[in-house]
Design a protein around this motif. Sequence first.
Motif, PDB file in Angstrom:
ATOM      1  N   VAL A  71      25.209  16.186  12.953  1.00  0.00           N
ATOM      2  CA  VAL A  71      25.406  16.897  11.874  1.00  0.00           C
ATOM      3  C   VAL A  71      26.400  16.611  10.908  1.00  0.00           C
ATOM      4  N   THR A  72      27.685  16.399  11.472  1.00  0.00           N
ATOM      5  CA  THR A  72      28.763  16.285  10.409  1.00  0.00           C
ATOM      6  C   THR A  72      28.543  14.723   9.832  1.00  0.00           C
ATOM      7  N   SER A  73      28.102  13.920  10.583  1.00  0.00           N
ATOM      8  CA  SER A  73      27.874  12.548  10.019  1.00  0.00           C
ATOM      9  C   SER A  73      26.770  12.172   9.311  1.00  0.00           C
ATOM     10  N   SER A  74      25.967  13.067   9.087  1.00  0.00           N
ATOM     11  CA  SER A  74      24.854  13.080   8.301  1.00  0.00           C
ATOM     12  C   SER A  74      24.748  14.120   7.245  1.00  0.00           C
ATOM     13  N   LYS A  75      26.099  14.419   6.715  1.00  0.00           N
ATOM     14  CA  LYS A  75      26.124  15.218   5.669  1.00  0.00           C
ATOM     15  C   LYS A  75      25.231  15.054   4.648  1.00  0.00           C
ATOM     16  N   ALA A  76      25.037  14.006   4.168  1.00  0.00           N
ATOM     17  CA  ALA A  76      24.081  13.741   2.774  1.00  0.00           C
ATOM     18  C   ALA A  76      22.703  14.155   3.140  1.00  0.00           C
ATOM     19  N   LEU A  77      22.164  13.867   4.380  1.00  0.00           N
ATOM     20  CA  LEU A  77      21.078  14.245   4.656  1.00  0.00           C
ATOM     21  C   LEU A  77      20.866  15.662   4.641  1.00  0.00           C
ATOM     22  N   TYR A  78      21.754  16.601   5.360  1.00  0.00           N
ATOM     23  CA  TYR A  78      21.665  17.873   5.222  1.00  0.00           C
ATOM     24  C   TYR A  78      21.793  18.510   3.998  1.00  0.00           C
ATOM     25  N   TYR A  79      22.512  18.053   3.084  1.00  0.00           N
ATOM     26  CA  TYR A  79      22.673  18.442   1.728  1.00  0.00           C
ATOM     27  C   TYR A  79      21.342  18.237   1.239  1.00  0.00           C
ATOM     28  N   ARG A  80      20.461  17.322   1.472  1.00  0.00           N
ATOM     29  CA  ARG A  80      19.269  17.103   0.845  1.00  0.00           C
ATOM     30  C   ARG A  80      18.338  18.255   1.490  1.00  0.00           C
ATOM     31  N   ILE A  81      18.535  18.676   2.773  1.00  0.00           N
ATOM     32  CA  ILE A  81      17.375  19.342   3.535  1.00  0.00           C
ATOM     33  C   ILE A  81      17.750  20.745   2.959  1.00  0.00           C
ATOM     34  N   PHE A  82      19.063  21.258   2.788  1.00  0.00           N
ATOM     35  CA  PHE A  82      19.418  22.425   2.460  1.00  0.00           C
ATOM     36  C   PHE A  82      19.254  22.659   0.965  1.00  0.00           C
ATOM     37  N   ASN A  83      19.113  21.380   0.269  1.00  0.00           N
ATOM     38  CA  ASN A  83      19.155  21.699  -1.329  1.00  0.00           C
ATOM     39  C   ASN A  83      20.150  22.141  -1.917  1.00  0.00           C
ATOM     40  N   TYR A 104      27.836  24.501   1.342  1.00  0.00           N
ATOM     41  CA  TYR A 104      27.267  23.927   2.559  1.00  0.00           C
ATOM     42  C   TYR A 104      27.802  24.306   3.805  1.00  0.00           C
ATOM     43  N   ASN A 105      28.926  24.458   3.882  1.00  0.00           N
ATOM     44  CA  ASN A 105      29.722  25.084   5.201  1.00  0.00           C
ATOM     45  C   ASN A 105      29.097  26.394   5.458  1.00  0.00           C
ATOM     46  N   LYS A 106      29.050  27.289   4.481  1.00  0.00           N
ATOM     47  CA  LYS A 106      28.830  28.675   4.739  1.00  0.00           C
ATOM     48  C   LYS A 106      27.434  28.826   5.187  1.00  0.00           C
ATOM     49  N   LYS A 107      26.551  27.845   4.717  1.00  0.00           N
ATOM     50  CA  LYS A 107      24.944  27.770   5.182  1.00  0.00           C
ATOM     51  C   LYS A 107      25.224  27.058   6.480  1.00  0.00           C
ATOM     52  N   LEU A 108      25.656  26.050   6.860  1.00  0.00           N
ATOM     53  CA  LEU A 108      25.492  25.145   7.758  1.00  0.00           C
ATOM     54  C   LEU A 108      25.914  25.797   9.360  1.00  0.00           C
ATOM     55  N   ILE A 109      27.401  26.243   9.079  1.00  0.00           N
ATOM     56  CA  ILE A 109      28.046  26.483  10.336  1.00  0.00           C
ATOM     57  C   ILE A 109      27.415  27.582  11.027  1.00  0.00           C
TER      58      ILE A 109
END
Lengths: 208, 208
Positions: free
Chosen positions: A161-173, A182-187
């Motif tokens: 998860v941490t190494s694919s930050k860019a991907l998760y930014y995209r996924i979570f819009n 980002y942290n508030k949503k992901l953690i």
Amino acid sequence: MSDKRAHILDSAEILFAEKGFDGTSVRDIAGHANVNLAMISYYFGSKEKLLASLIEHRAGYTRGIIEELAKDESLTPFEKIDKLIDLYVDKIFNNSRFHCIVTTHLPTMQSDEIKGMMADIKFMNLEQIKKIIIDGQKKKVFGKVDMELTVASIMGTITQVTSSKALYYRIFNIEKSNEELYNKKLIPKLKTHLKQLLRAHLSFNHHE
Amino acid sequence: MSDKRAHILDSAEILFAEKGFDGTSVRDIAGHANVNLAMISYYFGSKEKLLASLIEHRAGYTRGIIEELAKDESLTPFEKIDKLIDLYVDKIFNNSRFHCIVTTHLPTMQSDEIKGMMADIKFMNLEQIKKIIIDGQKKKVFGKVDMELTVASIMGTITQVTSSKALYYRIFNIEKSNEELYNKKLIPKLKTHLKQLLRAHLSFNHHE
DNA sequence: GTTTAAATTAAACAATTGTTTAACTTTGTG
DNA sequence: CACAAAGTTAAACAATTGTTTAATTTAAAC
């Protein structure tokens, strides 16, 4: 520790995380830390020893917390796992730069000294978590699982998860700059997922 | 494709996997491939374009296999998951050098083009696996899980294992040179672990 | 066989790298 | 103040980097 020394370590951490060890020149670090180029050799001896100093400086940071958790007799095995996950996720997101260096940049290093330090960190993590799992198995709460690979799944999920930050930014819009959101949503998502994953996986007789 | 071109790509793959992109000089590659230094610029334009060519060359390698799997109507959702795991683990161990480049060396690259190629690979993987999970949920076989993080656990576990080779050699007590034995021991263990992990995690109503 | 394009070469290029040197301030101690 | 150690500096060092050049060889086409 001298102000300048600490300043150099901070700058090194920022730049190594961002551009990697090879991608960061000693001049970059000196420039970022506002010190003369030669000061880095003067304080640390070499660029590689600077990295070793950084690892040593950070690695001991949270050591001990997990040891205590493993010993704590007031918690059930599942409570320990939940707490372990909270601890790990928080620790990693709070030291995201250093964690980035450890997971994405250290593995590419050639130096045997660095490799040794890495192996030690991983081995320590493994042993601590193993203790908790074994305890749960003794109490007949956890079933039979592959210990090492279970730990690999915990650490691997977080690292992925941490190494694919860019991907998760995209996924979570989420806009790229909004790290707080980002942290508030992901953690919480990550913690919940890991707890659910391990609860199912470790449950005694979960495969009928 | 020209013999020499292919030879350069092979050498680049070997060296990039072993020493990283920055750690490998164009002269190293030329030396290993037994071609003149200038041939690399001649064929590929630059060192970075050589890497991009390598990624393109390899990335399409097994594309399509998972698409077929997702469509296959003769398999139950859990059979699909099991087969997916077999496919992935085999694919990754059969292309361990390229996988090493993708997981440990590409994330450190600065180039936007390379980052884009990486994101595409990951995104494709994610979408394929998502299809299988969604299908299982429609059929009321799988429960509600965080899709993205479930995928992260699959990929993360594999990556964690492959990137900590030295650690697992130590754990399994295998001499460093005996890669065959290492694979023979680890691959079945890894497959079993992942299948067990996902079976428990995906099972409908696994948390009573 | 001549001509044209592709392939190949050794050499040179300019830039950057990590590290060291030797001169200089600054600081602390007696 | 004097003196020694620590801190700091600009400059130079040698090595390596990715890329380009201009010359030469090979191959293909007419």
